[in-house]
Design a protein around this motif. Structure first.
Motif, PDB file in Angstrom:
ATOM      1  N   LYS B   8       0.863  -1.160   0.000  1.00 25.48           N
ATOM      2  CA  LYS B   8       0.000   0.000   0.000  1.00 25.48           C
ATOM      3  C   LYS B   8       0.912   1.226   0.000  1.00 25.48           C
ATOM      4  N   ALA B   9       0.388   2.347  -0.454  1.00 24.60           N
ATOM      5  CA  ALA B   9       1.189   3.569  -0.518  1.00 24.60           C
ATOM      6  C   ALA B   9       1.872   3.845   0.828  1.00 24.60           C
ATOM      7  N   SER B  10       1.117   3.626   1.894  1.00 20.76           N
ATOM      8  CA  SER B  10       1.653   3.960   3.212  1.00 20.76           C
ATOM      9  C   SER B  10       2.875   3.126   3.596  1.00 20.76           C
ATOM     10  N   GLN B  11       3.101   2.052   2.869  1.00 15.91           N
ATOM     11  CA  GLN B  11       4.240   1.202   3.213  1.00 15.91           C
ATOM     12  C   GLN B  11       5.539   1.645   2.543  1.00 15.91           C
ATOM     13  N   PHE B  12       5.446   2.545   1.570  1.00 17.23           N
ATOM     14  CA  PHE B  12       6.656   3.027   0.903  1.00 17.23           C
ATOM     15  C   PHE B  12       7.291   4.142   1.730  1.00 17.23           C
ATOM     16  N   PRO B  13       8.611   4.234   1.748  1.00 15.35           N
ATOM     17  CA  PRO B  13       9.273   5.320   2.481  1.00 15.35           C
ATOM     18  C   PRO B  13       8.983   6.678   1.811  1.00 15.35           C
ATOM     19  N   PRO B  14       9.090   7.749   2.568  1.00 13.17           N
ATOM     20  CA  PRO B  14       8.737   9.086   2.054  1.00 13.17           C
ATOM     21  C   PRO B  14       9.473   9.487   0.778  1.00 13.17           C
ATOM     22  N   GLU B  15      10.764   9.120   0.646  1.00 16.29           N
ATOM     23  CA  GLU B  15      11.485   9.541  -0.566  1.00 16.29           C
ATOM     24  C   GLU B  15      10.945   8.838  -1.807  1.00 16.29           C
ATOM     25  N   VAL B  16      10.404   7.632  -1.624  1.00 16.52           N
ATOM     26  CA  VAL B  16       9.777   6.926  -2.741  1.00 16.52           C
ATOM     27  C   VAL B  16       8.444   7.594  -3.088  1.00 16.52           C
ATOM     28  N   LEU B  17       7.667   7.911  -2.061  1.00 19.65           N
ATOM     29  CA  LEU B  17       6.364   8.547  -2.304  1.00 19.65           C
ATOM     30  C   LEU B  17       6.531   9.894  -2.998  1.00 19.65           C
ATOM     31  N   ALA B  18       7.604  10.594  -2.680  1.00 23.27           N
ATOM     32  CA  ALA B  18       7.856  11.892  -3.318  1.00 23.27           C
ATOM     33  C   ALA B  18       8.098  11.709  -4.819  1.00 23.27           C
ATOM     34  N   VAL B  19       8.833  10.679  -5.178  1.00 25.06           N
ATOM     35  CA  VAL B  19       9.063  10.403  -6.600  1.00 25.06           C
ATOM     36  C   VAL B  19       7.744  10.024  -7.273  1.00 25.06           C
ATOM     37  N   PHE B  20       6.980   9.165  -6.621  1.00 22.67           N
ATOM     38  CA  PHE B  20       5.684   8.763  -7.184  1.00 22.67           C
ATOM     39  C   PHE B  20       4.797  10.003  -7.423  1.00 22.67           C
ATOM     40  N   GLU B  21       4.785  10.898  -6.467  1.00 23.54           N
ATOM     41  CA  GLU B  21       3.964  12.115  -6.627  1.00 23.54           C
ATOM     42  C   GLU B  21       4.411  12.919  -7.832  1.00 23.54           C
ATOM     43  N   ASP B  22       5.738  13.039  -8.002  1.00 26.35           N
ATOM     44  CA  ASP B  22       6.252  13.817  -9.131  1.00 26.35           C
ATOM     45  C   ASP B  22       5.898  13.146 -10.467  1.00 26.35           C
ATOM     46  N   ILE B  23       5.960  11.835 -10.506  1.00 23.85           N
ATOM     47  CA  ILE B  23       5.585  11.111 -11.733  1.00 23.85           C
ATOM     48  C   ILE B  23       4.113  11.360 -12.053  1.00 23.85           C
ATOM     49  N   LYS B  24       3.259  11.229 -11.038  1.00 23.26           N
ATOM     50  CA  LYS B  24       1.816  11.407 -11.257  1.00 23.26           C
ATOM     51  C   LYS B  24       1.475  12.829 -11.713  1.00 23.26           C
ATOM     52  N   ARG B  25       2.157  13.790 -11.093  1.00 25.43           N
ATOM     53  CA  ARG B  25       1.911  15.200 -11.439  1.00 25.43           C
ATOM     54  C   ARG B  25       2.419  15.489 -12.854  1.00 25.43           C
ATOM     55  N   THR B  26       3.644  15.036 -13.149  1.00 19.27           N
ATOM     56  CA  THR B  26       4.243  15.320 -14.457  1.00 19.27           C
ATOM     57  C   THR B  26       3.448  14.694 -15.594  1.00 19.27           C
ATOM     58  N   ASP B  42      14.760  -0.056  -4.648  1.00 10.37           N
ATOM     59  CA  ASP B  42      16.017   0.685  -4.471  1.00 10.37           C
ATOM     60  C   ASP B  42      15.734   2.176  -4.682  1.00 10.37           C
ATOM     61  N   PRO B  43      15.415   2.898  -3.586  1.00 12.46           N
ATOM     62  CA  PRO B  43      14.999   4.307  -3.723  1.00 12.46           C
ATOM     63  C   PRO B  43      15.989   5.192  -4.493  1.00 12.46           C
ATOM     64  N   ALA B  44      17.286   4.941  -4.370  1.00  8.63           N
ATOM     65  CA  ALA B  44      18.256   5.762  -5.100  1.00  8.63           C
ATOM     66  C   ALA B  44      18.156   5.507  -6.598  1.00  8.63           C
ATOM     67  N   LEU B  45      18.021   4.239  -6.969  1.00 14.99           N
ATOM     68  CA  LEU B  45      17.872   3.878  -8.391  1.00 14.99           C
ATOM     69  C   LEU B  45      16.569   4.459  -8.941  1.00 14.99           C
ATOM     70  N   LEU B  46      15.506   4.362  -8.145  1.00 10.69           N
ATOM     71  CA  LEU B  46      14.213   4.929  -8.557  1.00 10.69           C
ATOM     72  C   LEU B  46      14.331   6.423  -8.840  1.00 10.69           C
ATOM     73  N   ALA B  47      14.918   7.153  -7.921  1.00  6.14           N
ATOM     74  CA  ALA B  47      15.017   8.616  -8.047  1.00  6.14           C
ATOM     75  C   ALA B  47      15.874   8.998  -9.253  1.00  6.14           C
TER      76      ALA B  47
ATOM     77  N   GLU E  98      19.703  -7.375  -0.792  1.00 10.67           N
ATOM     78  CA  GLU E  98      18.841  -6.479  -1.570  1.00 10.67           C
ATOM     79  C   GLU E  98      19.634  -5.266  -2.073  1.00 10.67           C
ATOM     80  N   ALA E  99      20.529  -4.739  -1.241  1.00  9.85           N
ATOM     81  CA  ALA E  99      21.327  -3.577  -1.657  1.00  9.85           C
ATOM     82  C   ALA E  99      22.267  -3.942  -2.808  1.00  9.85           C
ATOM     83  N   MET E 100      22.837  -5.143  -2.748  1.00 11.31           N
ATOM     84  CA  MET E 100      23.704  -5.589  -3.848  1.00 11.31           C
ATOM     85  C   MET E 100      22.905  -5.726  -5.142  1.00 11.31           C
TER      86      MET E 100
END
Lengths: 131, 131, 131, 131, 131, 131
Positions: B8-26, B42-47, E98-100
């Protein structure tokens, strides 16, 4: 056998020369490039390949510049040195600017990267993308 | 671990949710597609991937439709099922007609064929195509 | 390290020379080609690769010419310059005529094209083709 | 749009039906396989692809079984699921035995391996293999 | 013929069962995975492939985890679904965190992107990188 | 346009020179290699690519040597000559020994072979490998 390209025009059979003439006329160029001279080793392959190129690359729903950009994108993905060289030249001739080339390369690089991320993360296709 | 998409959305960390929000808005969409949910492992890879996609696919010297056509051409050449599905949908959304799709496929097929003919016939690059 | 090929025979260790001798005897050639000299940097890899090649390329249910044609088809599809050069030579030695080469190239080009059409049109496998 | 395959024959335009008839007659089959039904979305692409397939796969300097083996070799190298399925079936129909299939797979695997060894060791082409 | 996997152990010939036993003993697993059951259609190919895998994947100058990461990198680049699934599992078993995995995917995506940038910009090899 | 690499430093725009300085500082090298000089034709692409490389190749859960081995594995699989040359050099610099290189090549060759066996035998994914 690979020496075919050093042949003088008079050494090619008439059905090959007829294809060469059609290429020169269609593209308004004084000579055909090496690709066609090498394919001439097999006149049937030469004729069929030229018919396909002539039909597919003609203006249609997509304009010739877009078609050349697509050709470069595929050739770069496959790493075909000859095709990258010849179709980058063709794309410039069709109007590709330096800025367009940079963006083309950026999209090709990005797609090659994300293709592998989708493979590696084994992402299932969303229902909305199903046919 | 692959179960990430069912979070569920609430299970993702905030930095992931921020990226998701930007994708949805863009993109003006109600939810992000599976690709992004899987990369969220991998939040860094996602961002980083989203930043690249956002910059590269933005309108520029090439318009968004052409960029999507190029994405499909690369994905089809590489045989990436997920990317073919998602970017064909994106291309249709960006204005690709059925006639354009047919011509896109024709150019991709032709380039994949002639790339191999150039390889197999070992065609040397013409002097005029050298940089 | 890449200088291995310039080594004189006496500079290779005995287990490498033994493989070289077996290659020369099996193929009835006066010297091994560069591929084997480079692999000699790793004697275990050299020995294993030669064993695989010797077994796989021997006459069997498929004759040696057909096996060489298949080798060229894969090498052309992958765009491996060295392998295209060496296996086209091997195919000619095994009896490939100029007409066969032209048809080989035609099939390779066609398969590379239709592979992408099947990808791009997302064609589902017919029930009759299922295992 | 991908629903094309579910169309009844009567829903296809006459030029598509003419190609379907020629495929069925040439191959002596009661129906065309999915590949052709999907390509029918673009009648010009369908007609051109069939003409190419018909000419290239006809008996010539190479017999139909060898051509089907080459088709499978390329499709397996590219990882095209549909083409592997349909051309393995075609190869069996053309006479491929279980032993031939095993040897075909062995050559394809070996060539894919040694293509990468030649790349990785950066093996220069022997003078005797130069055109 | 593809039904081989449903065979009971007693239906496989002794030389196949001997390979299966060696795989189970070497890997300490109760059964072999599908890959080996399918290869069993050709006992010689099965035996040779297992010998190669056993030798190449054994601990050496590179440890087993690194070898599995490399296997995943190649399989993801080629888009081989079965190999991605089985070798990702093997990598986890060998200690991949997971990080690897996230960093592995990031390197694979980046290399696939920059490979195409080098192709497209036709970058000449620097003298210092020549062998 | 491809003449960019012959430019003197003073001919590059300041934003390009800033990237070059960061590359030299980060890698502790006196000059940047050709790849970066060619990418400089598109300063935005140059900056973004360097940012990605800098982040992805930094030490993390995987050490720099493993990352370079992975880079070589992908580049060899794709047949990218420039990337094979530059990243093999980088791998040696990061500590790759001759024995490691031999094992790296052996794994890459094996994975490329077995990827095709899995394709060709159409091996279904074992339930235990499903996500």
């Amino acid at each position: 056998m690979q020496k075919a390209r050093r042949k003088k025009a008079s050494q090619f059979p008439p059905e090959v020369l007829a294809v060469f003439e059609d290429i020169k006329r269609t593209r308004n160029v004084p000579d055909v490039n090496n690709f066609w001279k090498y394919l001439a080793r097999d006149p049937a392959l030469l004729a069929r390949t030229w018919q396909d190129v002539k039909q597919v690359m003609a203006p249609g729903a997509l304009d010739p510049l877009v078609k050349e950009l697509l050709y470069v994108a595929v050739s770069v993905t496959n790493g075909c040195g000859y095709c990258i060289a010849s179709h980058t030249a063709a794309a410039h001739k069709a109007g590709m600017t330096e800025a367009m080339f940079g963006e083309l390369m950026a999209v090709v690089a990005l797609a090659n990267a994300t293709n592998r991320l989708a493979n590696g993360y084994r992402v299932p296709i969303d229902a909305m993308f199903e046919p």
